[in-house]
Design an enzyme around this catalytic site. Structure first.
Site, PDB file in Angstrom:
ATOM      1  N   HIS A  34       0.819  -1.217   0.000  1.00  0.00           N
ATOM      2  CA  HIS A  34       0.000   0.000   0.000  1.00  0.00           C
ATOM      3  C   HIS A  34       0.852   1.266   0.000  1.00  0.00           C
ATOM      4  O   HIS A  34       0.402   2.323  -0.400  1.00  0.00           O
ATOM      5  CB  HIS A  34      -0.981  -0.009   1.177  1.00  0.00           C
ATOM      6  CG  HIS A  34      -2.179  -0.875   0.910  1.00  0.00           C
ATOM      7  ND1 HIS A  34      -3.467  -0.487   1.180  1.00  0.00           N
ATOM      8  CD2 HIS A  34      -2.281  -2.106   0.361  1.00  0.00           C
ATOM      9  CE1 HIS A  34      -4.304  -1.458   0.814  1.00  0.00           C
ATOM     10  NE2 HIS A  34      -3.603  -2.453   0.328  1.00  0.00           N
ATOM     11  N   ASP A  35       2.102   1.147   0.459  1.00  0.00           N
ATOM     12  CA  ASP A  35       3.009   2.294   0.374  1.00  0.00           C
ATOM     13  C   ASP A  35       3.502   2.463  -1.053  1.00  0.00           C
ATOM     14  O   ASP A  35       3.857   3.553  -1.492  1.00  0.00           O
ATOM     15  CB  ASP A  35       4.220   2.064   1.294  1.00  0.00           C
ATOM     16  CG  ASP A  35       5.093   3.308   1.401  1.00  0.00           C
ATOM     17  OD1 ASP A  35       4.520   4.410   1.514  1.00  0.00           O
ATOM     18  OD2 ASP A  35       6.324   3.192   1.378  1.00  0.00           O
ATOM     19  N   SER A  42       5.154   7.084   2.681  1.00  0.00           N
ATOM     20  CA  SER A  42       4.098   8.061   2.969  1.00  0.00           C
ATOM     21  C   SER A  42       2.873   7.423   3.629  1.00  0.00           C
ATOM     22  O   SER A  42       2.092   8.106   4.286  1.00  0.00           O
ATOM     23  CB  SER A  42       3.694   8.817   1.699  1.00  0.00           C
ATOM     24  OG  SER A  42       3.402   7.914   0.680  1.00  0.00           O
ATOM     25  N   PRO A 124      -5.244  -0.724  -6.547  1.00  0.00           N
ATOM     26  CA  PRO A 124      -6.309  -1.581  -7.058  1.00  0.00           C
ATOM     27  C   PRO A 124      -7.290  -1.933  -5.942  1.00  0.00           C
ATOM     28  O   PRO A 124      -6.883  -2.179  -4.815  1.00  0.00           O
ATOM     29  CB  PRO A 124      -5.566  -2.837  -7.538  1.00  0.00           C
ATOM     30  CG  PRO A 124      -4.215  -2.772  -6.928  1.00  0.00           C
ATOM     31  CD  PRO A 124      -3.927  -1.353  -6.587  1.00  0.00           C
ATOM     32  N   SER A 168      -4.568 -22.695   3.848  1.00  0.00           N
ATOM     33  CA  SER A 168      -3.324 -22.423   4.559  1.00  0.00           C
ATOM     34  C   SER A 168      -3.194 -20.923   4.795  1.00  0.00           C
ATOM     35  O   SER A 168      -2.334 -20.278   4.235  1.00  0.00           O
ATOM     36  CB  SER A 168      -2.125 -22.962   3.779  1.00  0.00           C
ATOM     37  OG  SER A 168      -2.011 -22.291   2.553  1.00  0.00           O
TER      38      SER A 168
END
Ligand code: HEM
EC number: 1.11.1.7
Length: 250
Positions: A34-35, A42, A124, A168
């Site tokens: 996500h960074d 940020s 996304p 798993s």
């Protein structure tokens, strides 16, 4: 500080958190992802209109691990290792600790001075069609193979949230792709990867993988895709800094 010392400090920090809570590893991998539609730390910055406040970033986990590693690094040699590099190293170590592959992380990223919630719309979303997801990866220089190679195979904290990988949930392995093949994906957007002709081809290959034996080496390819992802829009001295504390700019 030598690269080796910096890496070993991050590694031992991740290990100590992992020992008390192994589910921290998917949290750290996702935090790096996500960074990384701009790998500049940020996502770690706090603030009402910062990236953390954006919808796709709610539920991010592992920030305290990065803060801990940062504090340990600053104590030994201040101002050298960026928060963006710590994120990339911690993600690698987390996958490795979960029986996944390992890879060499190129370092030298600088931290950004800006964090905007609006930027998170580049990420996304599970509500996006496969076509839009592919486009969002392409906009950042990643192709369909990269999308599938990096897509959430290791998984989360089954007690607090729905595990995205039946079978798993706490291991880094191919069961995520087998579930797509068998129609057992949790996210509808993941299941759609089976219906899309291009992504279907890749899923089939990964689902039939025998670790280390088949030519299609997922572990190696995953590391390559991670290195590519962790190089997106990296900042340099010109437009970045090494933050003293990861949650705020200097
Ligand atoms: C099309 C792209 C992607 C979509 C739509 C997507 C969507 C999601 C969603 C909806 C969740 C559940 C969040 C929650 O429980 O609050 C999740 C979790 C997760 N994702 Fe993704 N993701 C994508 C790509 C990636 C990539 C590229 C990575 C890693 C390189 C990744 C790693 C993870 C991990 C490790 C988790 C579990 C996090 C945890 O346990 O805290 N995802 N993803």
């Amino acid at each position: 500080m030598g690269v080796y010392l910096a890496e070993s400090i991050v590694r031992s920090t991740v290990e100590s958190h992992f020992d008390s809570d192994p589910t921290i590893s998917p949290g750290l991998l996702r935090l790096h992802f996500h960074d990384c539609f701009g790998c500049d730390g940020s996502v770690l910055i706090k603030g009402k209109s910062a990236e953390q406040a954006a919808l796709p970033n709610l539920g991010l986990r592992g920030l305290e691990v990065i803060d801990d590693a940062k504090a340990r690094l600053e104590a030994v040699c201040p101002g050298v290792v960026s928060c963006a590099d710590i994120l990339a190293l911690a993600a690698r170590d987390s996958v490795d600790l979960s029986d996944g592959p390992s890879w060499r992380v190129p370092t030298g990223r600088k931290d950004g001075r800006l964090s905007l919630a609006t930027e998170a719309s580049n990420l996304p979303s599970p509500l996006d069609s496969v076509a839009v997801q592919k486009q969002k990866f392409q906009d950042k220089g990643l192709d369909t193979h990269d999308l599938l190679k990096t897509l959430c195979p290791p998984n989360g904290d089954g007690s607090k949230r729905v595990a995205l990988d039946i079978g798993s949930p706490s291991k880094f392995d191919e069961s995520f792709f087998k579930n797509l093949r068998d129609g057992n994906a949790i996210l509808e957007s993941d299941q759609r990867l089976w219906s899309d002709a291009e992504t279907n081809e890749v899923v089939k290959k990964y689902a039939s993988r025998l670790r280390g034996l088949l030519g299609f080496r997922f572990d190696y390819e995953f590391g390559k895709a991670m290195i590519k992802m962790s190089s997106i829009d990296v900042k340099t001295d010109v437009d970045g800094e090494v933050r003293k504390v990861c949650s705020k700019v200097n």
